[in-house]
Each structure stands twice: as structure tokens, then as C-alpha cells.
Enzyme design. Sequence first.
Site, PDB file in Angstrom:
ATOM      1  N   SER A 127       0.797  -1.225   0.000  1.00 22.68           N
ATOM      2  CA  SER A 127       0.000   0.000   0.000  1.00 22.68           C
ATOM      3  C   SER A 127       0.832   1.278   0.000  1.00 22.68           C
ATOM      4  O   SER A 127       0.379   2.298  -0.508  1.00 22.68           O
ATOM      5  CB  SER A 127      -0.946   0.002   1.201  1.00 22.68           C
ATOM      6  OG  SER A 127      -0.226  -0.132   2.404  1.00 22.68           O
ATOM      7  N   HIS A 149      -5.316  -3.018  -2.939  1.00 21.32           N
ATOM      8  CA  HIS A 149      -4.921  -2.053  -3.977  1.00 21.32           C
ATOM      9  C   HIS A 149      -4.768  -2.686  -5.356  1.00 21.32           C
ATOM     10  O   HIS A 149      -4.405  -2.000  -6.302  1.00 21.32           O
ATOM     11  CB  HIS A 149      -3.620  -1.363  -3.564  1.00 21.32           C
ATOM     12  CG  HIS A 149      -3.744  -0.625  -2.271  1.00 21.32           C
ATOM     13  ND1 HIS A 149      -4.195   0.666  -2.189  1.00 21.32           N
ATOM     14  CD2 HIS A 149      -3.531  -1.040  -0.992  1.00 21.32           C
ATOM     15  CE1 HIS A 149      -4.222   1.042  -0.921  1.00 21.32           C
ATOM     16  NE2 HIS A 149      -3.832   0.023  -0.169  1.00 21.32           N
ATOM     17  N   LYS A 183     -11.614   1.394  -2.341  1.00 24.61           N
ATOM     18  CA  LYS A 183     -10.540   1.923  -3.188  1.00 24.61           C
ATOM     19  C   LYS A 183     -11.026   1.910  -4.646  1.00 24.61           C
ATOM     20  O   LYS A 183     -11.851   2.734  -5.019  1.00 24.61           O
ATOM     21  CB  LYS A 183      -9.265   1.141  -2.916  1.00 24.61           C
ATOM     22  CG  LYS A 183      -8.874   1.321  -1.441  1.00 24.61           C
ATOM     23  CD  LYS A 183      -7.637   0.635  -1.022  1.00 24.61           C
ATOM     24  CE  LYS A 183      -7.233   1.028   0.377  1.00 24.61           C
ATOM     25  NZ  LYS A 183      -8.105   0.511   1.465  1.00 24.61           N
TER      26      LYS A 183
HETATM   27  N1  PMP Z   1      -5.514  -3.426   3.526  1.00 28.70           N
HETATM   28  C1  PMP Z   1      -4.722  -2.543   2.895  1.00 28.70           C
HETATM   29  C2  PMP Z   1      -3.534  -3.051   2.134  1.00 28.70           C
HETATM   30  C3  PMP Z   1      -5.032  -1.179   2.950  1.00 28.70           C
HETATM   31  O1  PMP Z   1      -4.248  -0.296   2.343  1.00 28.70           O
HETATM   32  C4  PMP Z   1      -6.174  -0.767   3.673  1.00 28.70           C
HETATM   33  C5  PMP Z   1      -6.628   0.680   3.773  1.00 28.70           C
HETATM   34  N2  PMP Z   1      -5.801   1.645   3.435  1.00 28.70           N
HETATM   35  C6  PMP Z   1      -6.928  -1.725   4.323  1.00 28.70           C
HETATM   36  C7  PMP Z   1      -6.582  -3.042   4.221  1.00 28.70           C
HETATM   37  C8  PMP Z   1      -8.124  -1.329   5.138  1.00 28.70           C
HETATM   38  O2  PMP Z   1      -9.225  -1.224   4.330  1.00 28.70           O
HETATM   39  P1  PMP Z   1     -10.472  -0.329   4.803  1.00 28.70           P
HETATM   40  O3  PMP Z   1     -10.083   1.083   4.483  1.00 28.70           O
HETATM   41  O4  PMP Z   1     -11.610  -0.837   4.020  1.00 28.70           O
HETATM   42  O5  PMP Z   1     -10.601  -0.553   6.279  1.00 28.70           O
END
Ligand code: PMP
Length: 388
Positions: free
Chosen positions: A176, A204, A236
Site C-alpha cells: 500500500s 490495492h 478503493k
Molecule cells: N488493507 C490494505 C492493504 C489497505 O491499504 C487498507 C486501507 N488503506 C486496508 C486493508 C483497510 O481497508 P479499509 O479502508 O476498508 O478498512
Amino acid sequence: MSFNLSSRLAERRAAHLYRQRPLLQTPQGVEVLVDGERLLSFCSNDYLGLANDPRVNDAFVEGVQRWGTGGGASHLVTGHSSAHHALEEALAEFTGRPRALLLSSGYMANMGAVTALVGQGDTVLQDRLNHASLLDAGLLAGARFSRYLHNDADSLRGRLGKAQGNTLVVTDGVFSMDGDLADLPAVCAAAGSAGAWVMVDDAHGFGCLGGQGGGIVEHYGLSMEQVPVLVGTLGKAFGTAGAFVAGSEELIETLIQFARPYIYTTSQPPAVAHATLTSLRLLREERWRREHLAALIRRFRTGVDALGLELMDSPTPIQPIVVGSSERALALSAALRQRGILVTAIRPPTVPKGTARLRVTLSAIHTEQQVDRLLEALAQAQQELIHE
Ligand code: PMP
């Protein structure tokens, strides 16, 4: 005062690590009003530009008309509506797996899946750059927990050799904060030969990778046997909210029985699930979004290379520019903002010390001209900082 919050806050400020929330005064998009300023944004996760798509918005309104606003109860009581169920069936079909389970957020999906699958006497192995929600899940599970070197199958194999009990190997699909891809074929081979399961959080990758937007498993052509636990998030590329776990009948039933972040929470508003059905359709059908994104990524990388800035090895819309110190990352972000461009500085503990960065993200609704504006602003901001 025993908690001494003021000194904790002051320390954070002095270390250039203080967080502030930019106030978004328009819908998510590329041209936004933030804290009263009109800015061109390069830092949302709305990779396909669906968060404010009129068709997704209309579906949301239609969902409210049909199901009201609140879920009203947890899924196991009376909160599991036919809107949630229809989305689960569509996500199962999309991922080519027998079943999918819808959860209210990616954070909860990761918590739920890891803690339902491993516990005391088991082992969870994670890439050291995994998302915080996976690392937190690993700690909460009560299993032996170890982090292997980033994308390093040898380091993983070393840890697999010492693993006990059921062993779950967990990785981001697309990292991420770096944008690079997990070396999943190598991770799956190592895990497979040790009898471990692989769980991929492709928050992502879904929507961006693969011809159909099927994410990293489509990109590499991996089967459910190789990746038994597949997590996707809906906030996303899908442009809505929530998350899912896709896998076998037994896996999903296990989560329904044992995943506490699934069981003990109110279901997401059904209208969100209904809107996500539309964004799923658009994500699959509108291939131009992935194609345009790929062209923007190429343009941005070529431009940054010409500026002599350091880019990470990323084929995805996440294109971080690593600058090192938090102070410098903040200064570069501020210099861009003065030029009407919004890119947030990402600092420790979100990323390792000394690797603060500008996390540039591209969206299918950016134009080539907007990417050129970013490149121009980066060139000027860089000059300004050098001459300071
Ligand atoms: N996994 C990854 C790799 C993320 O980047 C994120 C959020 N940035 C999440 C899980 C969490 O997802 P959510 O925003 O739906 O809680």
C-alpha cells in the site's frame, strides 16, 4: 495528569510526525476543495474514479429507497439483507470462487480472517511491509508471529522451517505504501511446499490489475488452491466502502462462525452494497479505465525519471517518491500545495524510519495534462527545496 497526553503530542509534533486531517469539502475526485483551497489531488485511493460516478451514486439512492439507511442489526441477527447477499454472490462469481463474505471494512476483514484461522499453537508469517491491519490481526490472533523480509521467499522459507501448527502466510497483494507487487508465485511455492496457507490482501490490486480487474491473482493466474484466502476492499478502486473475503464454502462458513469482527458488528448500510454491484459492473466492463491508468503511470514515471527523483519499482497507480526525512517530505508536500497540488506526506510509523515519502496516486479520471501539471510542480518544488 497521569496520562500526560500533552507531552506525547508535543513529542510527536517535534519529530515532524504530527498528523492533521485535511478537510474535504467536495466529493472525492481529482479537483477538490480542501481546507478552503481548490487543489488538484493526487492522493486518494479512488483509482478508477468510481467514488463519485453518477451511475454508482444513482444506485446508492435507489438502494436507500429500497432498503432504507441502516443495516439495523448484525448479519447473524437480522442485518443480512438481500442487497448484501446479491453482492456476495456477484463477488464470488467475479473472483471465480465458490463464496464471498462481505464485511464492513478492510481492517475488519483482515482482523476477522486471521483471527478465525489461527490461534495459540499456530503460526502467522507476514511480509514486513504488510498493511497495519494485517500486522494488528497477527498480534491479536495469539499465534506465533514473525515477519519475513520484504518480498523475500528465502527469508519466508527460513521462517516456514520453524513454524508450528497451522501456518498462515499473509501478504499485501500490492504494497500500500510502495506500490510494488508481492512476488506471489514465489510466496505460494514456498508456502505450498511447507503445507502452509496463503492469505492475500489485495486492497490495492482489485480493479487495477488483471484484464478484468481481478487483481493480483488474475495478474499471475493463481488458483484458489495456491491462494485459499483472498481479501479485497471496496473503498478503493470500487469507490464505495466495505471489504470481502473470497474462498471455499468451508472457509466462508468458518468465518461466519468464528470471525468476531464479522459477527459482532452491524452490517454495512445495504444501499452501499447495492451501489457496489454497479461499481463492480463498471470496474469489469470499462476497461478503458485500466488502460488510461496504465498510460498515466507510464507518463508519470518517465517524467519523474527525467527529474532525477527516486521512484519505487511500482507498476501500479501508487507511485511514491521517497525523500527520506519526515521534515523534507512535509516541506515537499507544502511546496506542491502552494502550487495547487495535493499530495500527502507519508511518515513513520506508517513507513519505516528514514523512508518518508510523497505517496502520489493516480486515478483513471486524471488527464494527461493534469499529470504534466504535477510533474511541473514537482520540478519547481524540488528546485525550491534545493535552494533553501
Ligand atoms: N488493507 C490494505 C492493504 C489497505 O491499504 C487498507 C486501507 N488503506 C486496508 C486493508 C483497510 O481497508 P479499509 O479502508 O476498508 O478498512
